[in-house]
Write a protein that holds these residues in place. Structure first.
Motif, mmCIF file in Angstrom:
data_model
loop_
_atom_site.group_PDB
_atom_site.id
_atom_site.type_symbol
_atom_site.label_atom_id
_atom_site.label_comp_id
_atom_site.label_asym_id
_atom_site.label_seq_id
_atom_site.Cartn_x
_atom_site.Cartn_y
_atom_site.Cartn_z
ATOM 1 N N ASP A 95 0.844 -1.187 0.000
ATOM 2 C CA ASP A 95 0.000 0.000 0.000
ATOM 3 C C ASP A 95 0.883 1.241 0.000
ATOM 4 O OD1 ASP A 95 -2.309 -1.580 0.252
ATOM 5 O OD2 ASP A 95 -2.032 -1.682 2.426
ATOM 6 N N ILE A 96 0.449 2.243 -0.727
ATOM 7 C CA ILE A 96 1.210 3.496 -0.785
ATOM 8 C C ILE A 96 0.427 4.588 -0.071
ATOM 9 C CG2 ILE A 96 2.120 5.283 -2.318
ATOM 10 C CD1 ILE A 96 3.721 2.714 -2.485
ATOM 11 N N VAL A 97 1.130 5.363 0.727
ATOM 12 C CA VAL A 97 0.504 6.550 1.318
ATOM 13 C C VAL A 97 1.327 7.754 0.884
ATOM 14 C CG1 VAL A 97 1.717 6.223 3.533
ATOM 15 C CG2 VAL A 97 -0.327 7.665 3.426
ATOM 16 N N VAL A 98 0.613 8.721 0.324
ATOM 17 C CA VAL A 98 1.291 9.909 -0.199
ATOM 18 C C VAL A 98 1.008 11.074 0.743
ATOM 19 C CG1 VAL A 98 -0.631 10.474 -1.747
ATOM 20 C CG2 VAL A 98 1.624 11.373 -2.227
ATOM 21 N N LEU A 99 2.035 11.887 0.962
ATOM 22 C CA LEU A 99 1.964 12.979 1.938
ATOM 23 C C LEU A 99 2.189 14.294 1.208
ATOM 24 C CD1 LEU A 99 1.618 11.199 4.414
ATOM 25 C CD2 LEU A 99 3.571 10.274 3.192
ATOM 26 N N PRO A 100 1.224 14.728 0.458
ATOM 27 C CA PRO A 100 1.481 15.810 -0.509
ATOM 28 C C PRO A 100 1.871 17.138 0.121
ATOM 29 C CG PRO A 100 -0.876 15.274 -0.409
ATOM 30 C CD PRO A 100 -0.152 14.231 0.386
ATOM 31 N N MET A 101 1.290 17.454 1.269
ATOM 32 C CA MET A 101 1.606 18.764 1.860
ATOM 33 C C MET A 101 3.055 18.812 2.335
ATOM 34 S SD MET A 101 -2.191 19.184 3.543
ATOM 35 C CE MET A 101 -1.643 19.332 5.169
ATOM 36 N N CYS A 102 3.459 17.751 3.005
ATOM 37 C CA CYS A 102 4.816 17.676 3.530
ATOM 38 C C CYS A 102 5.830 17.562 2.386
ATOM 39 C CB CYS A 102 4.904 16.468 4.451
ATOM 40 S SG CYS A 102 6.218 16.564 5.636
ATOM 41 N N VAL A 154 -4.039 9.241 0.966
ATOM 42 C CA VAL A 154 -3.403 10.527 1.281
ATOM 43 C C VAL A 154 -3.429 10.678 2.798
ATOM 44 C CG1 VAL A 154 -4.069 11.572 -0.900
ATOM 45 C CG2 VAL A 154 -5.558 11.838 1.077
ATOM 46 N N ALA A 155 -2.437 11.341 3.353
ATOM 47 C CA ALA A 155 -2.391 11.477 4.811
ATOM 48 C C ALA A 155 -1.690 12.774 5.202
ATOM 49 C CB ALA A 155 -1.686 10.283 5.439
ATOM 50 N N SER A 156 -1.794 13.078 6.504
ATOM 51 C CA SER A 156 -1.328 14.372 7.012
ATOM 52 C C SER A 156 0.192 14.482 7.083
ATOM 53 C CB SER A 156 -1.863 14.596 8.437
ATOM 54 O OG SER A 156 -3.239 14.797 8.430
ATOM 55 N N ASP A 157 0.844 13.422 7.556
ATOM 56 C CA ASP A 157 2.262 13.467 7.914
ATOM 57 C C ASP A 157 2.466 14.433 9.083
ATOM 58 O OD1 ASP A 157 4.774 12.444 7.751
ATOM 59 O OD2 ASP A 157 5.366 13.468 5.922
ATOM 60 N N ASN A 158 3.433 15.313 9.001
ATOM 61 C CA ASN A 158 3.805 16.118 10.174
ATOM 62 C C ASN A 158 2.876 17.303 10.391
ATOM 63 O OD1 ASN A 158 6.240 14.735 8.940
ATOM 64 N ND2 ASN A 158 6.977 15.254 10.972
ATOM 65 N N ALA A 173 -9.884 16.866 5.620
ATOM 66 C CA ALA A 173 -10.544 17.635 4.559
ATOM 67 C C ALA A 173 -9.516 18.549 3.894
ATOM 68 C CB ALA A 173 -11.707 18.444 5.121
ATOM 69 N N GLU A 174 -8.632 19.107 4.704
ATOM 70 C CA GLU A 174 -7.556 19.926 4.136
ATOM 71 C C GLU A 174 -6.600 19.048 3.320
ATOM 72 O OE1 GLU A 174 -4.493 21.339 6.736
ATOM 73 O OE2 GLU A 174 -3.803 22.846 5.306
ATOM 74 N N VAL A 175 -6.258 17.905 3.871
ATOM 75 C CA VAL A 175 -5.322 17.022 3.173
ATOM 76 C C VAL A 175 -5.888 16.638 1.805
ATOM 77 C CG1 VAL A 175 -4.204 14.764 3.212
ATOM 78 C CG2 VAL A 175 -4.297 16.139 5.296
ATOM 79 N N PHE A 176 -7.174 16.294 1.790
ATOM 80 C CA PHE A 176 -7.759 15.891 0.506
ATOM 81 C C PHE A 176 -7.824 17.081 -0.454
ATOM 82 C CE2 PHE A 176 -11.184 14.956 -2.474
ATOM 83 C CZ PHE A 176 -10.723 13.759 -2.984
ATOM 84 N N ARG A 177 -8.134 18.243 0.085
ATOM 85 C CA ARG A 177 -8.199 19.434 -0.777
ATOM 86 C C ARG A 177 -6.821 19.722 -1.383
ATOM 87 N NH1 ARG A 177 -9.917 22.855 2.803
ATOM 88 N NH2 ARG A 177 -7.903 23.804 3.285
ATOM 89 N N GLU A 178 -5.801 19.710 -0.544
ATOM 90 C CA GLU A 178 -4.453 19.996 -1.042
ATOM 91 C C GLU A 178 -3.963 18.886 -1.964
ATOM 92 O OE1 GLU A 178 -2.982 22.981 -0.610
ATOM 93 O OE2 GLU A 178 -4.969 23.347 0.204
#
Ligand SMILES: [Zn+2]
Length: 681
Positions: free
Chosen positions: A531-538, A571-575, A589-594
């Motif tokens: 499984d892959i989890v992507v942390l786009p904001m970080c 997708v996930a928050s990370d730090n 909701a922010e994570v998904f938006r970003e």
């Protein structure tokens, strides 16, 4: 209102006004009632109406501590014929001894104040003490502190703001009239007029002509002035919240839009952007039925097409590091800067009390935003990692039933050598955790695979296999094309026939590696069931950051190619507010938006909505309880006023309603000031 310290609040009898028999349809002079009796009055204190008149739904009430305030005045606000009545003038005459009780800071109300009373009525009410406000009870309203001089004034029943809505037939019936309309109408019968507004936003006296139906010439001008006055929170959200508060334990949520990817079984008409239109039945805290919209029961809460999501699942966080930013900033914002700042902070300040206070704060943020399950990585450097794990075992217990908390270790791969590695794996196993590491060596960055990598990777796998542990790995978190651990991990899992689950996070460098190499890696990852989890904001924050240079690269991995290969992607928050990422609030909701913006998850959205709940629930193996809206599951839902994706992703959704077991969650995000002492501010 005359609440705390002034005796029990009174309910003025609802019903016709003896002095003004024509006001038989009045709301009654309800003001404040004890919370114990609120439910009765929410249903029962509806306006008296002549036989045959249309029902109009419950009055909107506003919770204030143990008191629920109902609309005050006999005249429906906004009635251009009778005009408006100010509470003090109307009730003050009949109940002079109550006049003081009727005062309430009007900012407590979502849209409370008539806009168009006679000038002498719309000014600030006579001075007097305003009782302290219990902001917790105000259902998520972000309100300034109360001030003297504001007042609660009459207002209409909630749906009167929707011209033509006829509640007899539940919804989507247009063309009826709740009551006679007289010429122009403002956007809401009780538009808000904050006391501090400058006089020019108030209607000039000349506009009061609209009261007189024989002056139609005034109407267009009045209508054109209305929109600037409509400064208020989304009315619909408040209506739904009030209705939920009095709905009991068995009710329908009618006319919801749910992302199809977040329904256990596709149901209802399919619309653009992957949304389904359904009615949802809730009974005793559980979801009892999901049917196509329009097929639900007659009585229910009309969501007017607003979206409903299951509780969010956040599969990759760092609660032990969260919120240390104020005392340990990242000097230059780089990955190396983050490692150094966190290492120093950990050594200096991570007492059990410090870690627990920050982590609990983070959990409260996530909880208020609607998250139901979280996996956190914990910096684990044996023999000193045990204290943090002790704290989180306790937190997991404390938060059980609110947030399902999972823990994973994180430390450089070389830390698993020798006795320390065994002790670490034992502690993770004893704690019911997940075994995690980063694919670099201590003091190194993610670059060419370090010497002895394969041997260490095999050893790491063997530690997990001996204890039946799942894996959660920080992989290739850099823009170095030599960082190629992802493929080695997939090949190792395949070679060993690894039986556990593997989640790999970041995998940033994959997107700058040669196309063929990346393609081959993705195929092996798919084959190994990783499984892959992507942390786009970080990723966007840390990657490609060079002082005084504009970033050219988004830093994220190849999520579309991975999905196309059948890989589960979350997708996930990370730090959160630490040297790896200065921002964040564990709001999915922010994570998904970003994520949508950074990764182009839109046009079409397809089933990408699942990345914020369904996919991480499966990766964390909590999909039986969480991740999708399904019959039989606990009714943990997030209700948005937004109907379409363009609405959902355009605002922060601060007015979302979180339902836990079918009840409105009153939790609010904690004040950052709570952490001032913890982080040395
Ligand atoms: Zn991480």
């Amino acid at each position: 209102m005359g609440g705390a310290g002034q005796g029990h609040p009174q309910l003025h009898p609802a019903g016709p006004d003896r002095d003004r028999p024509h006001a038989a349809g009045g709301l009654g002079h309800a003001v404040g009632i004890a919370a114990d009796h609120a439910a009765d009055h929410l249903r029962g204190a509806v306006r008296r109406r002549p036989a045959g008149a249309r029902a109009r739904g419950p009055l909107r009430a506003v919770a204030h501590h143990r008191i629920v305030a109902l609309p005050l005045c006999g005249d429906p606000a906004g009635d251009a014929d009778r005009g408006h009545r100010a509470a003090d003038l109307h009730l003050g005459g009949r109940h002079p001894h109550r006049a003081a009780d009727l005062r309430l800071d009007r900012r407590l109300l979502p849209d409370p104040v008539e806009h168009d009373a006679r000038p002498e009525q719309r000014g600030p009410q006579p001075g007097g003490p305003v009782p302290p406000v219990s902001r917790q009870s105000l259902a998520g309203a972000a309100l300034p502190p109360p001030a003297d001089g504001d007042a609660l004034l009459p207002r209409g029943a909630p749906h009167l703001g929707r011209p033509g809505a006829d509640r007899r037939d539940r919804r989507r019936i247009r063309g009826g009239h709740g009551r006679a309309r007289l010429g122009p109408r403002l956007s809401h019968p009780g538009s808000r007029l904050p006391a501090q507004d400058s006089p020019d936003v108030r209607l000039p006296r000349a506009h009061l002509r609209h009261r007189y139906r024989h002056l139609p010439g005034a109407q267009p001008h009045l209508a054109s002035r209305a929109p600037p006055l409509a400064r208020k929170r989304d009315e619909g959200t408040e209506v739904v919240k009030t209705a939920l508060a009095s709905a009991g334990s068995r009710f329908w949520l009618l006319d919801a839009r749910v992302p199809t990817a977040l329904l256990a079984h596709a149901e209802g008409p399919q619309e653009a952007d992957g949304l389904s239109r359904v009615d949802i039945r809730i009974e005793e805290g559980r979801i009892a039925a999901i049917v196509p919209a329009g097929h639900g029961g007659e009585d229910g809460i009309d969501l007017r097409g607003g979206q409903v999501w299951p509780g969010f699942v956040d599969a990759h966080t760092h609660l032990d590091k969260g919120h240390i930013w104020p005392r340990s900033r990242n000097a230059d914002g780089t990955f190396a800067g983050a490692i150094n700042a966190v290492m120093a902070d950990r050594t200096k300040a991570w007492s059990p009390e410090d870690v627990a206070a920050r982590a609990d704060f983070s959990l409260r943020c996530a909880y208020a935003h609607g998250t139901v399950a979280i996996r956190t990585h914990l910096d684990t450097y044996m023999p000193h990692g045990a204290g943090t794990w002790r704290v989180f075992r306790k937190l997991r217990e404390d938060w059980a039933g609110r947030i399902d908390l999972q823990m994973s270790s994180i430390c450089p791969l070389d830390r698993f050598k020798g006795d320390d590695g065994v002790a670490l794996a034992d502690m993770v196993a004893d704690s019911g955790g997940v075994l995690g590491m980063v694919t670099r060596h201590s003091g190194g960055i993610h670059d060419d695979l370090p010497e002895g990598f394969q041997e260490e990777l095999d050893h790491f796998f063997s530690l997990a296999e001996a204890r039946n542990l799942d894996l959660d790995l920080h992989v290739d978190e850099s823009g170095e094309s030599g960082a190629r651990a992802l493929r080695e991990i997939a090949l190792t899992a395949l070679k060993r026939g690894f039986k556990g689950r593997i989640q790999a996070g970041h995998c940033c460098s994959l997107s700058i590696q040669p196309e063929d190499f990346a393609k081959e890696t993705i195929a092996r990852v798919a084959e190994a069931g990783i499984d892959i989890v992507v942390l786009p904001m970080c990723n966007m924050y840390l990657q490609d950051r060079v002082p005084n240079r504009t970033p050219r690269w988004r830093g994220v991995t190849l999520v579309h190619e991975m999905r196309a290969a059948g890989i589960r992607v979350s997708v996930a928050s990370d730090n959160t507010r630490d040297p790896f990422y200065a921002y964040g609030d564990l709001d999915m909701a922010e994570v998904f938006r970003e994520a949508t913006r950074i990764l182009h998850l839109d046009h079409p959205f397809g089933d990408w909505h699942g990345a914020a709940a369904a996919a991480p629930a499966e990766a964390m193996q909590v999909e039986r309880q969480h991740g999708r809206i399904r019959v039989g599951a606990t009714a943990d839902l997030v209700l948005f006023s937004a109907r379409f994706m363009t609405e959902l992703l355009s605002r922060p959704q601060s007015d979302r309603i979180v339902l836990r077991a079918g009840k409105v969650l009153e939790a609010t995000v904690p004040d950052w000031r709570e952490l001032d002492a913890v982080v040395g501010l």
